[in-house]
Design a protein around this motif. Structure first.
Motif, mmCIF file in Angstrom:
data_model
loop_
_atom_site.group_PDB
_atom_site.id
_atom_site.type_symbol
_atom_site.label_atom_id
_atom_site.label_comp_id
_atom_site.label_asym_id
_atom_site.label_seq_id
_atom_site.Cartn_x
_atom_site.Cartn_y
_atom_site.Cartn_z
ATOM 1 N N TRP A 145 12.129 6.225 17.065
ATOM 2 C CA TRP A 145 11.535 7.371 16.336
ATOM 3 C C TRP A 145 12.520 8.406 15.645
ATOM 4 O O TRP A 145 13.551 8.335 15.998
ATOM 5 N N THR A 146 11.957 9.384 15.204
ATOM 6 C CA THR A 146 12.722 10.533 14.369
ATOM 7 C C THR A 146 13.057 11.526 15.629
ATOM 8 O O THR A 146 12.572 11.243 16.798
ATOM 9 N N HIS A 147 13.767 12.393 15.394
ATOM 10 C CA HIS A 147 14.331 13.408 16.366
ATOM 11 C C HIS A 147 13.017 14.259 16.844
ATOM 12 O O HIS A 147 13.327 14.480 17.884
ATOM 13 N N ASP A 148 11.691 14.292 16.208
ATOM 14 C CA ASP A 148 10.763 14.915 16.775
ATOM 15 C C ASP A 148 9.521 14.059 17.317
ATOM 16 O O ASP A 148 8.509 14.379 17.452
ATOM 17 N N GLY A 149 10.100 12.535 17.535
ATOM 18 C CA GLY A 149 9.244 11.720 18.140
ATOM 19 C C GLY A 149 8.196 11.144 17.431
ATOM 20 O O GLY A 149 7.251 10.725 17.871
ATOM 21 N N ILE A 150 8.308 11.005 16.084
ATOM 22 C CA ILE A 150 7.377 10.434 14.950
ATOM 23 C C ILE A 150 7.753 9.087 14.618
ATOM 24 O O ILE A 150 9.049 8.830 14.040
ATOM 25 N N ASP A 151 6.979 8.141 14.424
ATOM 26 C CA ASP A 151 7.155 6.621 13.924
ATOM 27 C C ASP A 151 6.870 7.048 12.321
ATOM 28 O O ASP A 151 5.760 6.892 12.184
ATOM 29 N N ILE A 152 7.839 6.890 11.684
ATOM 30 C CA ILE A 152 7.800 7.258 10.070
ATOM 31 C C ILE A 152 6.807 5.919 9.602
ATOM 32 O O ILE A 152 6.137 6.473 8.634
ATOM 33 N N ASN A 153 7.275 4.787 9.911
ATOM 34 C CA ASN A 153 6.407 3.637 9.265
ATOM 35 C C ASN A 153 4.860 3.984 9.408
ATOM 36 O O ASN A 153 3.988 3.306 8.520
ATOM 37 N N ASN A 154 4.295 4.527 10.364
ATOM 38 C CA ASN A 154 2.942 4.591 10.422
ATOM 39 C C ASN A 154 2.659 6.377 10.527
ATOM 40 O O ASN A 154 1.647 6.634 11.007
ATOM 41 N N ASN A 155 3.353 6.987 9.688
ATOM 42 C CA ASN A 155 3.080 8.531 9.604
ATOM 43 C C ASN A 155 2.670 8.754 8.080
ATOM 44 O O ASN A 155 2.413 10.005 7.756
ATOM 45 N N PHE A 156 2.069 7.876 7.479
ATOM 46 C CA PHE A 156 1.365 8.273 6.027
ATOM 47 C C PHE A 156 -0.034 8.399 6.187
ATOM 48 O O PHE A 156 -0.542 8.146 7.141
ATOM 49 N N PRO A 157 -0.794 9.231 5.244
ATOM 50 C CA PRO A 157 -2.034 9.486 5.381
ATOM 51 C C PRO A 157 -2.757 8.003 5.359
ATOM 52 O O PRO A 157 -2.494 7.261 4.596
ATOM 53 N N ASP A 158 -4.263 8.018 6.116
ATOM 54 C CA ASP A 158 -4.748 7.050 5.986
ATOM 55 C C ASP A 158 -5.678 7.125 4.800
ATOM 56 O O ASP A 158 -6.968 7.663 5.043
ATOM 57 N N LEU A 159 -5.369 6.447 3.906
ATOM 58 C CA LEU A 159 -6.270 6.502 2.608
ATOM 59 C C LEU A 159 -7.620 5.259 2.549
ATOM 60 O O LEU A 159 -8.290 5.101 1.876
ATOM 61 N N ASN A 160 -7.060 4.122 3.454
ATOM 62 C CA ASN A 160 -8.058 3.014 3.563
ATOM 63 C C ASN A 160 -9.184 3.523 4.054
ATOM 64 O O ASN A 160 -10.379 3.090 3.480
ATOM 65 N N THR A 161 -9.316 4.377 5.035
ATOM 66 C CA THR A 161 -10.704 4.787 5.452
ATOM 67 C C THR A 161 -11.695 5.721 4.190
ATOM 68 O O THR A 161 -12.679 5.403 4.194
ATOM 69 N N LEU A 162 -10.742 6.338 3.500
ATOM 70 C CA LEU A 162 -11.486 7.362 2.404
ATOM 71 C C LEU A 162 -12.101 5.974 1.472
ATOM 72 O O LEU A 162 -13.308 6.370 0.952
ATOM 73 N N LEU A 163 -11.112 5.129 1.042
ATOM 74 C CA LEU A 163 -11.683 4.030 0.228
ATOM 75 C C LEU A 163 -12.913 3.233 0.703
ATOM 76 O O LEU A 163 -13.792 3.111 0.003
ATOM 77 N N TRP A 164 -12.606 2.583 2.008
ATOM 78 C CA TRP A 164 -13.854 2.040 2.454
ATOM 79 C C TRP A 164 -15.110 2.568 2.558
ATOM 80 O O TRP A 164 -16.318 2.050 2.439
ATOM 81 N N GLU A 165 -14.936 3.986 2.974
ATOM 82 C CA GLU A 165 -16.257 4.547 3.317
ATOM 83 C C GLU A 165 -16.882 4.956 1.995
ATOM 84 O O GLU A 165 -18.164 4.895 1.749
ATOM 85 N N ALA A 166 -16.162 5.260 1.064
ATOM 86 C CA ALA A 166 -16.850 5.507 -0.377
ATOM 87 C C ALA A 166 -17.352 4.086 -0.921
ATOM 88 O O ALA A 166 -18.499 4.355 -1.667
ATOM 89 N N GLU A 167 -16.696 3.003 -0.797
ATOM 90 C CA GLU A 167 -17.320 1.764 -1.199
ATOM 91 C C GLU A 167 -18.592 1.430 -0.409
ATOM 92 O O GLU A 167 -19.622 1.037 -1.083
ATOM 93 N N ASP A 168 -18.554 1.817 1.054
ATOM 94 C CA ASP A 168 -19.835 1.851 1.606
ATOM 95 C C ASP A 168 -21.055 2.450 1.242
ATOM 96 O O ASP A 168 -22.262 2.169 1.131
ATOM 97 N N ARG A 169 -20.510 3.719 0.737
ATOM 98 C CA ARG A 169 -21.563 4.658 0.087
ATOM 99 C C ARG A 169 -21.746 4.407 -1.371
ATOM 100 O O ARG A 169 -22.559 5.033 -1.921
ATOM 101 N N GLN A 170 -21.144 3.252 -1.863
ATOM 102 C CA GLN A 170 -21.291 3.020 -3.276
ATOM 103 C C GLN A 170 -20.855 4.091 -4.132
ATOM 104 O O GLN A 170 -21.473 4.302 -5.379
#
Length: 721
Positions: A410-435
């Motif tokens: 992890w980084t010095h402040d205890g963060i896993d960089i590889n999984n530290n990016f914004p979750d855009l999947n949920t935004l996309l999939w929720e929008a698709e479900d709402r068409q």
């Protein structure tokens, strides 16, 4: 193969600071069972010590033909009564000299399952073949993939042994306990024995008595014990003498030893791996990495540039090297590629492969290698070898064998960089479900949520630096190198179904991602080898060394998913080896394993279509949308109007559109030969856009017809009144 520039580069590299070889070169730690404090091994190189090396001891060789073959085991003695006196233990030493011999290769799988044997085992999943340093248990314990060798009985007659298959000078043993979420099993002391025939065994002595080595006091931190005198033999056996009170005899281990020359051993000669590349095969700390980059830049000043994308939490600059025929500038029509390594600081192999790659590209360019010259002149390559230098420095202090599975991850402040990016999947999939696609949420270039951009968000400074880097440069293809497995993972990395941890979740470009992953795996020396042993628990051979990330394990906010949904870049995770931090003696072989794959993967940036989107005056149109019929994922043009769209061979209907312009559609053919198909577009402005342009030119605003009608009606009413 002799290469021009190789000798000069080797001479320059010789001027760098040299670290000692072996495990001690990176620093090692031994656990003190009394106060649970780790002591640091001396970094003084072995050749600098004044005392002479002890003469190695060798047990008698077997006599007669076939004496080296394995024979039947002698009958096991009955379990003795509990000892009333403590066995003689090895005297405590404040510091030990670092052993000069490298690991035999239990962790790297150089030692095969057939070379590991044990007295008994609880079951197959806890057999001798699982007694490898840092091996990880499966999600479901009690299966074929458990986290250690565990003896079938808890008594003093249990053992695990390694057959080196040739005479070897054994110098040390590293042990761990059992990898388990639920159980606590480890060995607290053990004896070491050696043999040349697997029948007659000699126990390592401490004066007149058998030497008892102190083992582990918990299950994950590796503990190194050096033999008082090197032992020359073919077999080495570990015999546990005590273990954790509430646990069982379970251990993982690595053996340190130097194989002795044996030109008549065909098995060994057949499996030797050598390299002809004259590169700097060693581990580089932060300062040495920076020096090496400078050497490469001085050797190839016309095609390299050193820059940084930001700083780590501890203030270390995140250095990158650009390799291009015009470093420092984006050339219209030339695709941009990047490699990132070291997001997890303890996954060191990727970092060293990147440093080797930049040396190799420089050398081969100077030597006139046409393939490398073409790649450099037609591609802008960026190499970021250490995204988490703070974590690496922690792992470097521990050393290649003594850092365990997670020290420095992890980084010095205890963060896993590889999984530290914004979750855009949920935004996309929720929008698709709402068409709501594409009106409210596009299928590409999805905006980063406001909360993520706030200063209070749990986001590493390294993550923010990478995001800014990827937004600034129009990357087309990228690979992030990781460790601990041997597979190429492609997005999506996050499952779409709620409450599931594993589910195949393809992107609209699934066929392209599969090809990109296969292009690396198929050219790697081991990834697609059906005969190779799995690293830990997963067998990726059914997909030829590739895997959809979400079908392996779900991850929200991964670099791969973010890159695909927020930028034009197709990003994949490349796991380059079972051993996260291999001994530097393994680096030449690891380089040979990955060299061709690293080059082939970069060449894939030239697959698909490319072109320019311009207006009628020939000016490039930035931010134009490129859509491919049947693929629900678009890309956009860069600031000069150029674009690159990765596609597999086939015929595609491609549309270019931009605000204020009429869209244009054409048929684009992608062939099997390397090289993207040119597919340019010229867009004309819409009538409304022309009117606005003319009115603005003359300092007037476009007329709003509805507003004008209302104004005229108001005049008529006033006239009537």
């Amino acid at each position: 193969m002799a290469r021009r520039g190789a000798a000069a580069l080797a001479l320059a590299l010789a001027l760098l600071a040299v670290t000692p070889a072996g495990v001690g070169a990176q620093g090692a730690a031994v656990e003190d069972p009394d106060d649970n404090v780790q002591e640091t091994w001396s970094l003084e190189p072995s050749y600098a010590r004044p005392e002479p090396e002890p003469e190695p001891f060798s047990p008698p060789l077997p006599a007669g033909p076939g004496a080296g073959e394995r024979g039947p085991r002698p009958p096991q003695p009955r379990q003795p009564k509990k000892a009333t006196t403590k066995p003689k233990k090895a005297p405590k030493r404040e510091k030990l000299a670092p052993p000069g011999c490298p690991p035999l290769g239990l962790e790297t799988l150089k030692i095969t399952d057939f070379q590991l044997h044990a007295s008994t085992s609880k079951r197959y999943g806890l057999g001798a073949h699982r007694g490898r340093l840092n091996i990880q248990a499966g999600i479901n314990e009690n299966d074929f993939y458990d986290g250690a060798w565990c003896a079938g009985r808890n008594d003093l007659h249990q053992w695990i042994e390694v057959d080196a298959r040739r005479l070897t000078k054994f110098t040390g043993v590293i042990t761990q306990g059992r990898n388990s979420l639920w159980l606590s099993d480890w060995v607290t002391s053990y004896k070491v024995m050696v043999s040349n025939d697997s029948h007659t065994w000699v126990t390592v002595k401490n004066g007149s008595g058998d030497m008892i080595f102190e083992g582990n006091s918990e299950k994950e931190i590796p503990v190194l014990n050096e033999l008082p005198v090197p032992m020359v033999a073919r077999y080495i056996r570990i015999n546990p003498q005590s273990w954790f009170d509430n646990g069982s005899i379970c251990m993982r281990m690595e053996i340190l030893g130097c194989p002795l020359p044996d030109p008549n051993n065909y098995y060994h000669r057949r499996n030797e791996m050598t390299t002809t590349d004259d590169l700097d095969f060693k581990h580089h700390n932060y300062k040495e990495m920076r020096q090496l980059m400078k050497v490469v830049n001085e050797m190839c000043p016309n095609i390299t540039r050193i820059y940084n994308i930001g700083k780590s939490h501890q203030g270390l600059k995140l250095y990158a090297v650009e390799i291009s025929d015009h470093p420092g500038e984006h050339e219209v029509g030339e695709p941009e590629f990047h490699y990132i390594a070291g997001a997890h600081g303890n996954e060191v192999l990727g970092r060293e492969l990147m440093l080797l790659l930049m040396q190799f590209l420089c050398q081969e360019y100077l030597a006139g290698n046409l393939r490398i010259i073409r790649l450099v002149e037609e591609t802008r390559i960026h190499i970021l070898p250490s995204l988490n230098p703070d974590g690496y420095e922690k792992a470097y202090e521990g050393g290649s064998e003594l850092g365990g599975w997670s020290l420095g991850r992890w980084t010095h402040d205890g963060i896993d960089i590889n999984n530290n990016f914004p979750d855009l999947n949920t935004l996309l999939w929720e929008a698709e479900d709402r068409q709501n696609i594409p009106r409210k949420v596009p299928n590409h270039y999805i905006a980063i949520p406001e909360w993520f951009l706030s200063e209070n968000a749990t986001v590493a400074v390294e993550t923010r630096a990478v995001i800014a880097w990827m937004e600034k440069i129009p990357f087309v293809l990228g690979g992030n190198l990781q460790g601990g497995e041997l597979v190429v993972a492609y997005p999506y990395d996050m499952v779409r179904s709620l409450w599931k941890t594993q589910e195949h979740t393809p992107t609209p470009d699934d066929h392209v991602f599969r090809w990109l992953a296969y292009s690396y795996a198929s050219t790697h020396r081991l990834m697609t080898d059906a005969r190779r042993r799995v690293c830990h628990t997963e067998d990726f051979q059914k997909e030829d060394g590739t895997v959809n990330g979400a079908s392996w394990h779900t991850v929200a906010g991964s670099l791969n998913d973010f890159s695909y949904l927020h930028t034009n870049c197709f990003e994949l995770s490349i796991y380059v080896g079972c051993d996260k931090y291999p001994h530097e003696s393994e680096l030449p072989e690891e380089w040979e394993n990955n060299r061709e794959s690293l080059i082939v993967f970069m060449e894939q940036v030239h697959r698909g279509i490319k072109g320019l989107v311009r207006d009628l005056h020939g000016k490039g149109i930035p931010n134009a949308v490129i859509s491919v019929e049947g693929v629900n994922h678009d890309i956009r043009t860069a600031s000069d109007g150029d674009y690159w769209r990765l596609l597999n061979p086939g015929e595609y209907m491609v549309t270019a559109k931009a605000d204020g312009f009429t869209s244009s559609t054409k048929n684009c053919m992608v062939g099997y030969d390397m090289g993207a198909t040119q597919c340019d577009f010229t867009l004309s402005k819409t009538n409304l856009a022309r009117i606005r342009e003319i009115m603005e030119k003359f300092g007037k605003q476009p007329v709003s017809l509805p507003a004008r009608r209302l104004k005229l009606r108001g005049r008529k009413r006033r006239q009537r009144g």
